[in-house]
Design a protein around this motif. Structure first.
Motif, PDB file in Angstrom:
ATOM      1  N   LYS A  34       0.836  -1.199   0.000  1.00  0.00           N
ATOM      2  CA  LYS A  34       0.000   0.000   0.000  1.00  0.00           C
ATOM      3  C   LYS A  34       0.874   1.254   0.000  1.00  0.00           C
ATOM      4  O   LYS A  34       2.008   1.245   0.467  1.00  0.00           O
ATOM      5  N   ASP A  35       0.313   2.343  -0.523  1.00  0.00           N
ATOM      6  CA  ASP A  35       1.044   3.609  -0.567  1.00  0.00           C
ATOM      7  C   ASP A  35       1.221   4.162   0.846  1.00  0.00           C
ATOM      8  O   ASP A  35       0.293   4.115   1.673  1.00  0.00           O
ATOM      9  N   GLN A  36       2.437   4.699   1.098  1.00  0.00           N
ATOM     10  CA  GLN A  36       2.769   5.293   2.387  1.00  0.00           C
ATOM     11  C   GLN A  36       2.505   4.329   3.545  1.00  0.00           C
ATOM     12  O   GLN A  36       2.020   4.710   4.609  1.00  0.00           O
ATOM     13  N   GLU A  37       2.820   3.074   3.299  1.00  0.00           N
ATOM     14  CA  GLU A  37       2.554   2.051   4.315  1.00  0.00           C
ATOM     15  C   GLU A  37       3.550   2.155   5.461  1.00  0.00           C
ATOM     16  O   GLU A  37       4.749   2.370   5.260  1.00  0.00           O
ATOM     17  N   GLU A  38       3.044   1.998   6.671  1.00  0.00           N
ATOM     18  CA  GLU A  38       3.877   1.957   7.881  1.00  0.00           C
ATOM     19  C   GLU A  38       3.544   0.674   8.636  1.00  0.00           C
ATOM     20  O   GLU A  38       2.384   0.434   8.977  1.00  0.00           O
ATOM     21  N   MET A  39       4.550  -0.147   8.899  1.00  0.00           N
ATOM     22  CA  MET A  39       4.314  -1.463   9.489  1.00  0.00           C
ATOM     23  C   MET A  39       5.357  -1.733  10.564  1.00  0.00           C
ATOM     24  O   MET A  39       6.544  -1.433  10.389  1.00  0.00           O
ATOM     25  N   ARG A  40       4.900  -2.309  11.663  1.00  0.00           N
ATOM     26  CA  ARG A  40       5.781  -2.610  12.780  1.00  0.00           C
ATOM     27  C   ARG A  40       5.983  -4.131  12.874  1.00  0.00           C
ATOM     28  O   ARG A  40       5.014  -4.895  12.814  1.00  0.00           O
ATOM     29  N   PHE A  41       7.245  -4.542  13.048  1.00  0.00           N
ATOM     30  CA  PHE A  41       7.592  -5.956  13.098  1.00  0.00           C
ATOM     31  C   PHE A  41       8.188  -6.298  14.457  1.00  0.00           C
ATOM     32  O   PHE A  41       9.007  -5.545  14.998  1.00  0.00           O
ATOM     33  N   HIS A  42       7.765  -7.442  15.000  1.00  0.00           N
ATOM     34  CA  HIS A  42       8.257  -7.933  16.286  1.00  0.00           C
ATOM     35  C   HIS A  42       8.894  -9.302  16.076  1.00  0.00           C
ATOM     36  O   HIS A  42       8.309 -10.171  15.424  1.00  0.00           O
ATOM     37  N   LEU A  43      10.080  -9.495  16.670  1.00  0.00           N
ATOM     38  CA  LEU A  43      10.804 -10.758  16.552  1.00  0.00           C
ATOM     39  C   LEU A  43      10.877 -11.429  17.916  1.00  0.00           C
ATOM     40  O   LEU A  43      11.234 -10.801  18.911  1.00  0.00           O
ATOM     41  N   TYR A  44      10.524 -12.721  17.941  1.00  0.00           N
ATOM     42  CA  TYR A  44      10.518 -13.502  19.177  1.00  0.00           C
ATOM     43  C   TYR A  44      11.420 -14.722  19.025  1.00  0.00           C
ATOM     44  O   TYR A  44      11.429 -15.379  17.980  1.00  0.00           O
ATOM     45  N   LEU A  45      12.165 -15.007  20.085  1.00  0.00           N
ATOM     46  CA  LEU A  45      12.899 -16.271  20.196  1.00  0.00           C
ATOM     47  C   LEU A  45      12.165 -17.099  21.236  1.00  0.00           C
ATOM     48  O   LEU A  45      12.269 -16.853  22.428  1.00  0.00           O
ATOM     49  N   GLY A  46      11.403 -18.079  20.775  1.00  0.00           N
ATOM     50  CA  GLY A  46      10.494 -18.768  21.686  1.00  0.00           C
ATOM     51  C   GLY A  46       9.356 -17.820  22.035  1.00  0.00           C
ATOM     52  O   GLY A  46       8.625 -17.338  21.169  1.00  0.00           O
ATOM     53  N   LEU A  47       9.229 -17.515  23.323  1.00  0.00           N
ATOM     54  CA  LEU A  47       8.197 -16.584  23.785  1.00  0.00           C
ATOM     55  C   LEU A  47       8.778 -15.238  24.196  1.00  0.00           C
ATOM     56  O   LEU A  47       8.038 -14.358  24.650  1.00  0.00           O
ATOM     57  N   VAL A  48      10.091 -15.060  24.039  1.00  0.00           N
ATOM     58  CA  VAL A  48      10.769 -13.841  24.470  1.00  0.00           C
ATOM     59  C   VAL A  48      11.000 -12.928  23.277  1.00  0.00           C
ATOM     60  O   VAL A  48      11.568 -13.354  22.257  1.00  0.00           O
ATOM     61  N   TYR A  60      -0.208   2.080   9.566  1.00  0.00           N
ATOM     62  CA  TYR A  60      -0.890   3.039   8.689  1.00  0.00           C
ATOM     63  C   TYR A  60      -0.920   2.463   7.283  1.00  0.00           C
ATOM     64  O   TYR A  60       0.090   1.910   6.820  1.00  0.00           O
ATOM     65  N   PRO A  61      -2.006   2.549   6.579  1.00  0.00           N
ATOM     66  CA  PRO A  61      -3.300   3.094   7.036  1.00  0.00           C
ATOM     67  C   PRO A  61      -4.014   2.143   7.992  1.00  0.00           C
ATOM     68  O   PRO A  61      -3.738   0.947   7.996  1.00  0.00           O
ATOM     69  N   PRO A  62      -4.926   2.706   8.815  1.00  0.00           N
ATOM     70  CA  PRO A  62      -5.676   1.858   9.758  1.00  0.00           C
ATOM     71  C   PRO A  62      -6.595   0.912   9.009  1.00  0.00           C
ATOM     72  O   PRO A  62      -6.842   1.099   7.812  1.00  0.00           O
ATOM     73  N   PRO A  63      -7.132  -0.125   9.680  1.00  0.00           N
ATOM     74  CA  PRO A  63      -7.038  -0.411  11.115  1.00  0.00           C
ATOM     75  C   PRO A  63      -5.734  -1.120  11.486  1.00  0.00           C
ATOM     76  O   PRO A  63      -5.076  -1.712  10.635  1.00  0.00           O
ATOM     77  N   ILE A  64      -5.378  -1.042  12.778  1.00  0.00           N
ATOM     78  CA  ILE A  64      -4.162  -1.681  13.273  1.00  0.00           C
ATOM     79  C   ILE A  64      -4.513  -3.101  13.711  1.00  0.00           C
ATOM     80  O   ILE A  64      -5.092  -3.316  14.775  1.00  0.00           O
TER      81      ILE A  64
END
Length: 216
Positions: free
Chosen positions: A53-67, A127-131
Motif C-alpha cells: 500500500k502507498d505510504q505504508e507503515e508497518m511494525r515488526f516484532h521478533l521472538y525467540l520462543g516466547l521472548v 498506517y493506514p488503519p485499522p491496526i
C-alpha cells in the motif's frame, strides 16, 4: 555425522500438524523455514510481507520462543527511492526490507549456539488503519554449527557447550533404560495377575456335598 535431521523432522511434523489445523482456523497462517549457519555467521529470519500500500507503515516484532528480542517500525514513505534497506534494531540485529518484492526479514549477525532456536516474526500495519496483526506469522528454526578448534584439533558440534555425541548417547541410554524398566514392570504385572487369578479360582471352588447315607 549430520545431527540436524532430528529437529528438521520434528519441524516437518509440526508443519504438517499446522497445515491440518489451519483448515479449522483460517485466521492464522504460519510458514516454517530452516536456516543453518556457522558460529559468528549471519542468519535471516523471514517476516510477513508488506502489503504494497502507498505510504505504508508497518511494525515488526521478533521472538525467540516466547521472548521478544527486538522490534522495528518500517515506513515505506521514507524509503520509496531505495530498493532495499537494512535498518539497525539492536546489537547483532537489523531489519531488511525489499521495496520491490515487499519481502521483510530480520538479520541476525554474530550467531552463537545460545541464540539458536525457533524464531517467530509478527507484523502490525500501523498506517493506514485499522491496526491489526497480519495473519501470517513465519517461524524459522535457526541451527548453529559450532566447531571449535584448539591446539589438539577441532571438536564437533556442541549444544550449550556439551558435544552433540554426548547428548545423543544420553538420549539412547535413557531410552533403552526406560524400555528395560517397562518390560520388567510388565512381566512382574503379568506374574502378579496370574497369581491373583489362581487364588480367585481356588476360592471359587465349592466343596462337594456329602453323600446321603452309606451302604453297609
Amino acid at each position: 555425522m549430520n545431527v540436524y535431521w532430528i529437529p528438521t523432522i520434528l519441524l516437518s511434523l509440526s508443519s504438517a500438524a499446522n497445515m491440518i489445523s489451519s483448515n479449522n482456523c483460517k485466521d492464522k497462517l504460519r510458514t516454517f523455514y530452516v536456516v543453518r549457519v556457522s558460529v559468528n555467521g549471519i542468519a535471516s529470519v523471514r517476516c510477513p510481507n508488506l502489503t504494497g500500500k502507498d505510504q505504508e507503515e508497518m511494525r515488526f516484532h521478533l521472538y525467540l520462543g516466547l521472548v521478544e528480542v527486538g522490534n522495528h517500525t518500517h515506513d515505506s514513505a521514507h524509503n520509496h527511492n531505495s530498493t532495499e534497506t537494512v535498518s539497525p534494531v539492536g546489537e547483532g540485529l537489523g531489519l531488511r526490507v525489499n521495496e520491490q518484492d515487499h519481502t521483510v526479514s530480520f538479520v541476525l549477525s554474530g550467531m552463537t549456539t545460545e541464540r539458536a532456536g525457533v524464531y517467530t516474526c509478527e507484523g502490525y500495519p500501523m498506517y493506514p488503519p485499522p491496526i491489526e496483526k497480519v495473519p501470517d506469522e513465519p517461524q524459522t528454526l535457526v541451527l548453529v554449527e559450532a566447531f571449535q578448534c584448539q591446539a589438539g584439533g577441532c571438536v564437533g558440534p556442541r549444544v550449550h557447550g556439551v558435544p552433540v555425541w554426548a547428548w545423543m548417547l544420553g538420549f539412547w541410554v535413557t531410552t533403552i533404560y526406560g524400555l528395560v524398566v517397562t518390560v520388567f514392570a510388565f512381566v512382574i504385572w503379568l506374574r502378579l495377575r496370574r497369581v491373583e487369578c489362581s487364588q480367585s479360582d481356588y476360592i471359587n471352588i465349592k466343596p462337594k456335598a456329602p453323600l446321603r447315607g452309606h451302604r453297609k
